[in-house]
Design an enzyme around this catalytic site. Structure first.
Site, PDB file in Angstrom:
ATOM      1  N   SER A  17       0.825  -1.205   0.000  1.00  0.00           N
ATOM      2  CA  SER A  17       0.000   0.000   0.000  1.00  0.00           C
ATOM      3  C   SER A  17       0.860   1.256   0.000  1.00  0.00           C
ATOM      4  O   SER A  17       0.700   2.149  -0.837  1.00  0.00           O
ATOM      5  CB  SER A  17      -0.930   0.001   1.220  1.00  0.00           C
ATOM      6  OG  SER A  17      -1.795  -1.103   1.195  1.00  0.00           O
ATOM      7  N   ALA A  18       1.790   1.359   0.958  1.00  0.00           N
ATOM      8  CA  ALA A  18       2.600   2.567   1.075  1.00  0.00           C
ATOM      9  C   ALA A  18       3.538   2.737  -0.114  1.00  0.00           C
ATOM     10  O   ALA A  18       3.715   3.847  -0.633  1.00  0.00           O
ATOM     11  CB  ALA A  18       3.392   2.533   2.381  1.00  0.00           C
ATOM     12  N   GLU A  38       9.913  -4.879  -5.287  1.00  0.00           N
ATOM     13  CA  GLU A  38       8.886  -5.691  -4.630  1.00  0.00           C
ATOM     14  C   GLU A  38       9.291  -7.155  -4.680  1.00  0.00           C
ATOM     15  O   GLU A  38       9.650  -7.670  -5.739  1.00  0.00           O
ATOM     16  CB  GLU A  38       7.527  -5.488  -5.300  1.00  0.00           C
ATOM     17  CG  GLU A  38       6.467  -6.516  -4.963  1.00  0.00           C
ATOM     18  CD  GLU A  38       6.219  -6.675  -3.466  1.00  0.00           C
ATOM     19  OE1 GLU A  38       6.031  -7.824  -3.020  1.00  0.00           O
ATOM     20  OE2 GLU A  38       6.244  -5.665  -2.734  1.00  0.00           O
ATOM     21  N   ALA A  39       9.245  -7.817  -3.522  1.00  0.00           N
ATOM     22  CA  ALA A  39       9.677  -9.211  -3.439  1.00  0.00           C
ATOM     23  C   ALA A  39       8.736 -10.157  -4.171  1.00  0.00           C
ATOM     24  O   ALA A  39       9.156 -11.200  -4.669  1.00  0.00           O
ATOM     25  CB  ALA A  39       9.794  -9.628  -1.974  1.00  0.00           C
ATOM     26  N   HIS A 443      -3.512  -6.878  11.490  1.00  0.00           N
ATOM     27  CA  HIS A 443      -3.192  -5.456  11.559  1.00  0.00           C
ATOM     28  C   HIS A 443      -1.907  -5.195  12.345  1.00  0.00           C
ATOM     29  O   HIS A 443      -1.880  -4.310  13.203  1.00  0.00           O
ATOM     30  CB  HIS A 443      -4.336  -4.686  12.240  1.00  0.00           C
ATOM     31  CG  HIS A 443      -5.660  -4.830  11.580  1.00  0.00           C
ATOM     32  ND1 HIS A 443      -6.849  -4.709  12.266  1.00  0.00           N
ATOM     33  CD2 HIS A 443      -6.000  -5.084  10.294  1.00  0.00           C
ATOM     34  CE1 HIS A 443      -7.865  -4.882  11.438  1.00  0.00           C
ATOM     35  NE2 HIS A 443      -7.372  -5.118  10.232  1.00  0.00           N
TER      36      HIS A 443
END
Length: 504
Positions: A17-18, A38-39, A443
């Site tokens: 998201s970030a 990105e992995a 979360h």
């Protein structure tokens, strides 16, 4: 020969998201070259786009497959889903888009962080969204289109009516961060399909010549010249690569990933690094500490009337309430779920679930690397329910949920509580059930705590303390968890981080 590209100004590590927000916002300036690592993959399972399928995604290639260590409360490990692939956890989560209640941000300055109150974040919340509700204070021109389920599930509307019948407030905009009560919650679902951060932010930016995206890229460690971070070593296609940043490196790998990258780079507490075979480069004792999450206990019900098949995210209606009259703000969430979740008592073929979660948990845990190997699993210990006040909050929520289930609004459904069941009536048996049979609400926050004291990892500008050219901008910087689902706040943190980077 093709002309050599200039070096990247910013390297972003983590395409969740970030990371998607930052990549999109920073490349709006054509003179800023950005690399996003990105992995996971850019090609995710087809089920990602289908909202009701989200419970299957954590075990797919779109998830990391993390589990905690055996928890003291339950005597068992707990699955802790997080997304792997462009969009990160926004590609596998339950699509709830809700700001935490404004009171939940009041403690963010306890460690010295400034400029991060609810009012400070409000412009960034608004910048993320186009809210279909039209409620005051909501965004009208953001990349994310958010709104309640269309159409809502009948059994969940009956639960909502039951909440109002039993004395709870019917909120107008439960997602806005200002109200308490029960209402349909906003979802990241557009025209029947999930809208992830990759969909809303990254996809429109992919054609920009100043943005490069590399997937399948696992960050090994950060590279420094003196105390300045100048790049990232990462693995891709079976080889080791180096990405350099003329300006800054930003970690957006999430509460688990960002802290692990710091630790593998020798940044953290020596007691965590040395047993893993990593030399201490910069001692920051707070890295990996302050880990906490929302645990969720479930009341599973069987119904005589058939529950309609869920067409949205299964959890379309929720409520926020206070466990005691003197609580500083709402500290319990109740969410109505249109499927009977697996439970330890008996299988249920037709029914629904009421989930109860302490929104301001006091329990704190830790995260550490097990090895210098970037592919080795981490040691994750949230220490769920080790603080007794978290148990008390859940007991309050169970009492409320049971009153709702017995309401006249649900009488026509023929409701029978299966788990924990009608024989569990005393406080001890209910507390034991909650501690033993809970799950993560997915979360996790806090492992790179923001503040200005000795345990803080980043300062109020999200800069890693004591180092240059390095920031963290994701859920890991939250000093304390929001009093609702966390994804909307992660978007706002990233929007503000983009402003901070542009002004530096």
């Amino acid at each position: 020969m093709s002309p050599q590209k200039p070096p990247h100004d910013v390297v972003i590590v983590g395409g969740g998201s970030a990371g998607c927000v930052l990549a999109a916002r920073l490349t709006e300036d054509a003179g800023t070259r950005v690399l996003l690592l990105e992995a996971g993959s850019s090609a995710l399972p087809d089920a990602v786009a289908h909202p009701p399928a989200w419970p299957s995604l954590a075990a797919s290639e779109a998830g990391w497959g993390d589990t905690t260590v055996v928890q003291q409360a339950s005597g068992a490990p707990v699955a802790l889903p997080r997304g792997k692939g462009l969009g990160g956890s926004s590609a596998i989560n339950a699509m709830v888009f809700a700001r935490g209640h404004r009171t939940g941000y009041d403690s963010w300055g306890a460690h010295g962080a400034t400029g991060w109150t609810y009012d400070d974040l409000l412009p960034y919340f608004q910048r993320t969204e186009t809210a279909t509700s039209g409620a005051p204070g909501r965004g009208t021109m953001g990349p994310l289109t958010v709104g309640p389920a269309e159409p809502p599930n009948e059994v969940l509307l009956a639960c909502l009516d039951g909440a109002v019948e039993t004395g709870h407030r019917r909120a107008f905009d439960i997602s806005g961060g200002l109200e308490e009560g029960f209402a349909p919650v906003d979802l990241n679902i557009v025209a029947g399909r999930r809208q992830s951060a990759a969909d809303a932010y990254l996809a429109p930016a992919l054609g920009r010549p100043n943005l490069d995206v590399v997937t399948g890229a696992t960050a090994h460690r950060l590279i420094f010249e003196g105390t300045r971070c100048v790049g990232v070593e990462y693995g891709a296609d079976g080889r080791t690569h180096t990405a350099t940043a003329a300006g800054e490196v930003v970690l957006t790998a999430g509460t688990i990933g960002s802290a692990l990258i710091l630790q593998r780079s020798g940044i953290g507490a020596q007691d965590d690094l040395r047993p893993a075979g990593v030399d201490v480069f910069h001692e920051l004792p707070g890295v990996g500490r302050n880990l906490h999450d929302h645990p969720r206990a479930n009341l599973v019900h069987r119904t005589q009337r058939p529950v309609p098949e869920g067409r949205n995210n299964h959890g379309e209606v929720l409520g926020t309430l206070r466990s005691t009259a003197d609580a500083e703000g709402p500290d319990v969430q109740i969410i109505f779920i249109d499927i009977p979740l697996p439970n330890p008592v008996a299988p249920v073929q037709n029914g629904f679930t009421i989930g109860i979660s302490p929104m301001r948990p006091a329990s704190r845990g830790s995260l550490r690397i097990s090895s210098a190997d970037p592919y080795a699993p981490p040691v994750i210990d949230p220490r769920y329910f080790t603080a007794q006040e978290d148990v008390r909050a859940v007991l309050s929520g169970i009492a409320t949920a049971r009153r709702i289930a017995r309401s006249a609004a649900l009488a026509g459904w023929g409701v029978e509580e299966v788990s924990p069941g009608p024989t569990a009536v005393d406080e001890k048996s209910l507390a034991d059930h909650a501690r033993r049979y809970f799950g993560s609400y997915c979360h996790p926050v806090g492992t790179c705590l923001m503040g200005e004291d000795a345990m803080s990892v980043v300062d109020s500008g999200l800069r890693v303390r004591g180092l240059d050219g390095l920031r963290v901008a994701d859920a890991s910087v939250m000093p304390s968890i929001t009093s609702s689902n966390t994804n909307a706040t992660v978007y706002a943190i990233a929007e503000r981080a983009a402003d901070l980077l542009r002004s530096s």
